[in-house]
Motif scaffolding. Sequence first.
Motif, short mmCIF file in Angstrom:
data_model
loop_
_atom_site.label_atom_id
_atom_site.label_comp_id
_atom_site.label_asym_id
_atom_site.label_seq_id
_atom_site.Cartn_x
_atom_site.Cartn_y
_atom_site.Cartn_z
N PHE A 92 0.76 -1.17 0.09
CA PHE A 92 0.09 -0.06 0.10
C PHE A 92 0.70 1.14 -0.04
O PHE A 92 0.45 2.26 -0.59
N HIS A 95 2.11 1.94 -3.31
CA HIS A 95 0.64 2.48 -4.10
C HIS A 95 0.08 3.71 -3.50
O HIS A 95 -0.92 4.15 -3.65
N GLY A 96 0.87 4.59 -2.70
CA GLY A 96 0.48 5.88 -2.18
C GLY A 96 -0.40 6.00 -1.05
O GLY A 96 -1.02 6.89 -0.72
N VAL A 97 -0.62 4.79 -0.21
CA VAL A 97 -1.47 4.65 0.76
C VAL A 97 -0.40 4.35 2.29
O VAL A 97 -0.15 3.15 2.09
N THR A 116 -9.92 6.16 0.69
CA THR A 116 -8.46 6.10 0.40
C THR A 116 -8.12 4.85 -0.40
O THR A 116 -7.51 4.80 -1.45
N ILE A 117 -8.73 3.70 0.20
CA ILE A 117 -8.30 2.39 -0.32
C ILE A 117 -8.99 2.22 -1.61
O ILE A 117 -8.32 1.67 -2.74
N ASP A 119 -10.12 4.36 -3.78
CA ASP A 119 -9.33 5.35 -4.80
C ASP A 119 -8.03 4.85 -5.21
O ASP A 119 -7.84 4.69 -6.44
N CYS A 120 -7.40 4.21 -4.35
CA CYS A 120 -5.89 3.35 -4.70
C CYS A 120 -6.34 2.42 -5.94
O CYS A 120 -5.76 2.22 -6.76
N LYS A 123 -7.75 3.58 -9.17
CA LYS A 123 -6.57 4.56 -9.86
C LYS A 123 -5.72 3.45 -10.55
O LYS A 123 -5.45 3.46 -11.66
N ALA A 124 -5.26 2.50 -9.91
CA ALA A 124 -4.43 1.40 -10.45
C ALA A 124 -5.15 0.66 -11.58
O ALA A 124 -4.50 0.35 -12.57
#
Length: 402
Positions: A92, A95-97, A116-117, A119-120, A123-124
């Motif tokens: 995570f 992947h920016g979290v 947040t999760i 969106d992550c 986005k991926a």
Amino acid sequence: MNQNFDIIIVGGGAAGFFTAINIVEKNPKLKVAILERGTEVLNKVRISGGGRCNVTHACFEPNELVKFYPRGEKELRGPFHQFCSGDTIEWFEKHGVELKIEADGRMFPVSNSSQTIIDCFLKATQKLGIAVLTGQSVQSIFKKDTLWKVETQSENYLTEKLILATGSNPKVWEMLQNFRHAIVSPVPSLFTFNIKDSRIKELPGVAAQVTVKVKDTKLTSTGPLLITHWGMSGPAILKLSAWGARILHDKNYQFTIFVNWLNDADKEDVEKKLKELKQEHAKKSVSKKSPFELTNRLWESLVLASGIESETKWADLSKIQLQNLANQLTNGTFQVNGKSTFKEEFVTAGGIDLKEINFKTMESKLHENLYFAGEIVNIDAITGGFNFQNAWTSGFIVANAV
């Protein structure tokens, strides 16, 4: 018209997304689709952990981590050596979290929001060109020569490898039975106990550190217990419900529990302590102040239940009253009559029989190129981020295998 993909994943939840992202990150040439029956993806992620998403647990030792899984303890040992909670944190972060650890070991995104999760993941999938197809409720699955054919109400799909990440979906389990897979029938896990009892009726919100046992079974659990309007909840009870999912289901949720309100204190020791208090506090009234680590309200309720009137002084306690009180404190008997679902985090015990899965790859032992990730298999855990960790680990292993 058939739509062709190299890999199709059925189920747009945590396990499905994690599997898809890891597959395409390892092999960007693959054409991958996620089929989701609902109009929205990642619904369970959104509501989990009270909307904060309890991503994993800060238990980094695979042999310790497996102990939180009533079903799957033995099977997950190997997988957790491949991908454990530490790997989840790292994944995570990459992947920016960023995740944080709370006092009880649960881990959440620093943002405190499950969005947040979500969106992550979204986005991926966009970045990697993974097709996310909603409103695709699978009606049937066939094996067609070397390919799998998946029919939804509006489309037909062909794929070389099929990954099922549908959670506890009875319709999919039924389809798998047609493929000779054995399904362990689902029963609820993680529920609270309905108890009507004058001792706790006026005490919703009161908590204590207890040991609880279920009569005529080996089930026992230690931890915080929370009194609620309908009975008892809290980690001690939820743990008991997970480990006892099958047993309590067979009892039709009618059973007796013994509560030791003083954690694991011994009845004889407590009786001794009460005799000392009788000497020391002779002139004071028994029910006013709790001499143990219990709230005064709970103490007062247990004193009354022992047949001791509210103004009685310590000096006036009879031997029988002292014994009754020691018994209420260390071995209170309560009748459980039914259960309530714990929040909306409904977890079931049940799913594909673990003997039919190769845990090195999460592939079906009965059918080539058929894989499973997440809660569709007969694995479940107590509350605290462990069910998600199973989703991440199984998704990672499937991704490696395909």
